[in-house]
Design an enzyme around this catalytic site. Structure first.
Site, PDB file in Angstrom:
ATOM      1  N   PRO A  16      28.411 -83.946   4.911  1.00  0.00           N
ATOM      2  CA  PRO A  16      28.579 -85.330   5.389  1.00  0.00           C
ATOM      3  C   PRO A  16      27.277 -86.127   5.390  1.00  0.00           C
ATOM      4  CG  PRO A  16      29.416 -83.744   7.022  1.00  0.00           C
ATOM      5  CD  PRO A  16      28.767 -82.943   5.928  1.00  0.00           C
ATOM      6  N   ASP A  74      22.229 -81.359  -5.877  1.00  0.00           N
ATOM      7  CA  ASP A  74      21.827 -80.065  -5.353  1.00  0.00           C
ATOM      8  C   ASP A  74      20.389 -80.202  -4.914  1.00  0.00           C
ATOM      9  OD1 ASP A  74      22.965 -77.311  -4.922  1.00  0.00           O
ATOM     10  OD2 ASP A  74      20.981 -76.859  -5.726  1.00  0.00           O
ATOM     11  N   SER A  75      20.137 -79.782  -3.699  1.00  0.00           N
ATOM     12  CA  SER A  75      18.834 -80.069  -3.116  1.00  0.00           C
ATOM     13  C   SER A  75      18.389 -78.922  -2.231  1.00  0.00           C
ATOM     14  CB  SER A  75      18.910 -81.380  -2.320  1.00  0.00           C
ATOM     15  OG  SER A  75      20.082 -81.428  -1.547  1.00  0.00           O
ATOM     16  N   PHE A 160      19.861 -85.153   8.660  1.00  0.00           N
ATOM     17  CA  PHE A 160      20.637 -83.904   8.665  1.00  0.00           C
ATOM     18  C   PHE A 160      19.727 -82.762   8.207  1.00  0.00           C
ATOM     19  CE2 PHE A 160      21.216 -83.366   4.068  1.00  0.00           C
ATOM     20  CZ  PHE A 160      20.954 -84.650   3.610  1.00  0.00           C
ATOM     21  N   GLY A 161      20.280 -81.566   8.242  1.00  0.00           N
ATOM     22  CA  GLY A 161      19.582 -80.403   7.698  1.00  0.00           C
ATOM     23  C   GLY A 161      18.175 -80.241   8.263  1.00  0.00           C
ATOM     24  N   LYS A 183      14.261 -93.642   5.283  1.00  0.00           N
ATOM     25  CA  LYS A 183      14.156 -92.380   4.527  1.00  0.00           C
ATOM     26  C   LYS A 183      14.339 -92.630   3.024  1.00  0.00           C
ATOM     27  CE  LYS A 183      16.416 -87.907   3.969  1.00  0.00           C
ATOM     28  NZ  LYS A 183      17.538 -87.021   4.362  1.00  0.00           N
ATOM     29  N   HIS A 195      13.391 -87.459  -1.656  1.00  0.00           N
ATOM     30  CA  HIS A 195      13.711 -86.821  -2.933  1.00  0.00           C
ATOM     31  C   HIS A 195      14.982 -87.418  -3.548  1.00  0.00           C
ATOM     32  CE1 HIS A 195      15.415 -85.042   0.572  1.00  0.00           C
ATOM     33  NE2 HIS A 195      16.217 -84.231  -0.070  1.00  0.00           N
TER      34      HIS A 195
HETATM   35  P1  ITT Z   1      27.219 -79.667  -1.205  1.00  0.00           P
HETATM   36  O1  ITT Z   1      26.868 -78.475  -2.078  1.00  0.00           O
HETATM   37  O2  ITT Z   1      28.666 -79.749  -0.889  1.00  0.00           O
HETATM   38  O3  ITT Z   1      26.660 -80.941  -1.728  1.00  0.00           O
HETATM   39  P2  ITT Z   1      25.375 -78.380   0.620  1.00  0.00           P
HETATM   40  O4  ITT Z   1      24.907 -78.718   1.992  1.00  0.00           O
HETATM   41  O5  ITT Z   1      25.870 -76.976   0.380  1.00  0.00           O
HETATM   42  O6  ITT Z   1      26.496 -79.445   0.223  1.00  0.00           O
HETATM   43  P3  ITT Z   1      23.182 -77.839  -1.176  1.00  0.00           P
HETATM   44  O7  ITT Z   1      23.788 -76.616  -1.708  1.00  0.00           O
HETATM   45  O8  ITT Z   1      22.510 -78.773  -2.150  1.00  0.00           O
HETATM   46  O9  ITT Z   1      24.251 -78.729  -0.413  1.00  0.00           O
HETATM   47  O10 ITT Z   1      22.173 -77.437  -0.041  1.00  0.00           O
HETATM   48  C1  ITT Z   1      21.053 -78.196   0.236  1.00  0.00           C
HETATM   49  C2  ITT Z   1      20.621 -77.973   1.658  1.00  0.00           C
HETATM   50  O11 ITT Z   1      19.261 -78.396   1.744  1.00  0.00           O
HETATM   51  C3  ITT Z   1      21.414 -78.867   2.594  1.00  0.00           C
HETATM   52  O12 ITT Z   1      22.438 -78.166   3.226  1.00  0.00           O
HETATM   53  C4  ITT Z   1      20.357 -79.358   3.570  1.00  0.00           C
HETATM   54  O13 ITT Z   1      20.319 -78.580   4.680  1.00  0.00           O
HETATM   55  C5  ITT Z   1      19.054 -79.235   2.838  1.00  0.00           C
HETATM   56  N1  ITT Z   1      18.696 -80.582   2.440  1.00  0.00           N
HETATM   57  C6  ITT Z   1      18.878 -81.175   1.234  1.00  0.00           C
HETATM   58  N2  ITT Z   1      18.517 -82.453   1.275  1.00  0.00           N
HETATM   59  C7  ITT Z   1      18.094 -82.700   2.532  1.00  0.00           C
HETATM   60  C8  ITT Z   1      17.627 -83.831   3.190  1.00  0.00           C
HETATM   61  O14 ITT Z   1      17.558 -85.026   2.592  1.00  0.00           O
HETATM   62  N3  ITT Z   1      17.297 -83.714   4.472  1.00  0.00           N
HETATM   63  C9  ITT Z   1      17.392 -82.545   5.104  1.00  0.00           C
HETATM   64  N4  ITT Z   1      17.857 -81.428   4.573  1.00  0.00           N
HETATM   65  C10 ITT Z   1      18.203 -81.495   3.278  1.00  0.00           C
END
Ligand code: ITT
Length: 211
Positions: A16, A74-75, A160-161, A183, A195
């Site tokens: 989300p 993918d990040s 998030f994350g 951001k 990014h």
């Molecule tokens: P989708 O594959 O469904 O897109 P996911 O959360 O599993 O969702 P990823 O496999 O790309 O996505 O995982 C990347 C993780 O890296 C993501 O869950 C975040 O916790 C972290 N991440 C990526 N971009 C971020 C950001 O802008 N800010 C904080 N954490 C980020």
């Protein structure tokens, strides 16, 4: 030849936080976006060994399932002192309960074990690989990074994350202390800070036209 995005676009993420950012980034282009969740699409297994490969897997799976162009990200967070971990495993480090406080705590414990206490020893960067795929297998892909330092304890409740632990270079606040607009850091505030925003600028150049 690059292909332009027109008409409806599926945002192929089940995260989300990402979905909100991807919608915001697309907003100025008048693209009608629908999420993978709204369409009830399955999450494919991310079997790639790079951000780029996993972005392709997600975009192609959604494009085929929805028979529409699909946009995936993918990040992850790459920590220098941890030899690049968690990297492509950033989501997996949070476990099934998506416990990012736990994941940030694990990173901090490992940094402490390695004696990484100074800002120079706590360098990290986020990577975003963006892929747009069409049902006929055409793809457009771009990648960008945002460099910074990991802080402890985490700061802020926005984003998030790993956002609360990451302070981008040139700033004194973490992503967790910034609004999503800050951001992104796009004009008129800047030329791209996160990014994802930086990668999106590259994607917009080849695939989008401002409204
Ligand atoms: P989708 O594959 O469904 O897109 P996911 O959360 O599993 O969702 P990823 O496999 O790309 O996505 O995982 C990347 C993780 O890296 C993501 O869950 C975040 O916790 C972290 N991440 C990526 N971009 C971020 C950001 O802008 N800010 C904080 N954490 C980020």
């Amino acid at each position: 030849m690059h292909r332009r995005i027109t008409g409806q676009l599926v945002i192929a993420t089940h995260n989300p936080g990402k979905l909100a950012e991807m919608r915001e980034l697309l907003a100025p282009y008048g693209i009608e976006a629908v999420s993978a969740g709204e369409l009830g699409l399955d999450e494919p297994e991310e079997t790639g060994t790079s951000f780029r490969a996993n972005a392709q897997i997600k975009a192609l799976a959604a494009a085929k399932a929805a028979q529409l162009p699909a946009f995936a990200d993918d990040s992850g967070l790459v920590v220098d002192a941890l030899d690049g971990a968690p990297g492509i495993y950033s989501a997996r480090w949070a476990g099934p309960n998506k416990d990012f406080t736990g994941a940030m705590t694990r990173i901090e414990r490992l940094l402490q074990e390695r004696g990484a206490t100074t800002p120079e020893q706590r360098r990290a960067h986020f990577v975003s690989a963006l892929c747009v795929a069409w049902p006929d297998d055409h793809i457009e892909e771009v990648e960008a990074r945002a460099d910074g330092t990991l802080v402890w304890p985490p700061r802020g409740t926005a984003g998030f994350g790993y956002d609360p632990s990451f302070m981008p270079d040139g700033h004194t606040r973490t992503f967790g202390e910034m609004t999503s607009i800050e951001k992104h850091g796009l004009p008129p505030l800047g030329l791209g800070l996160s990014h994802r925003a930086r990668a999106f600028v590259k994607l917009a150049e080849i695939c989008l036209e401002p409204r």
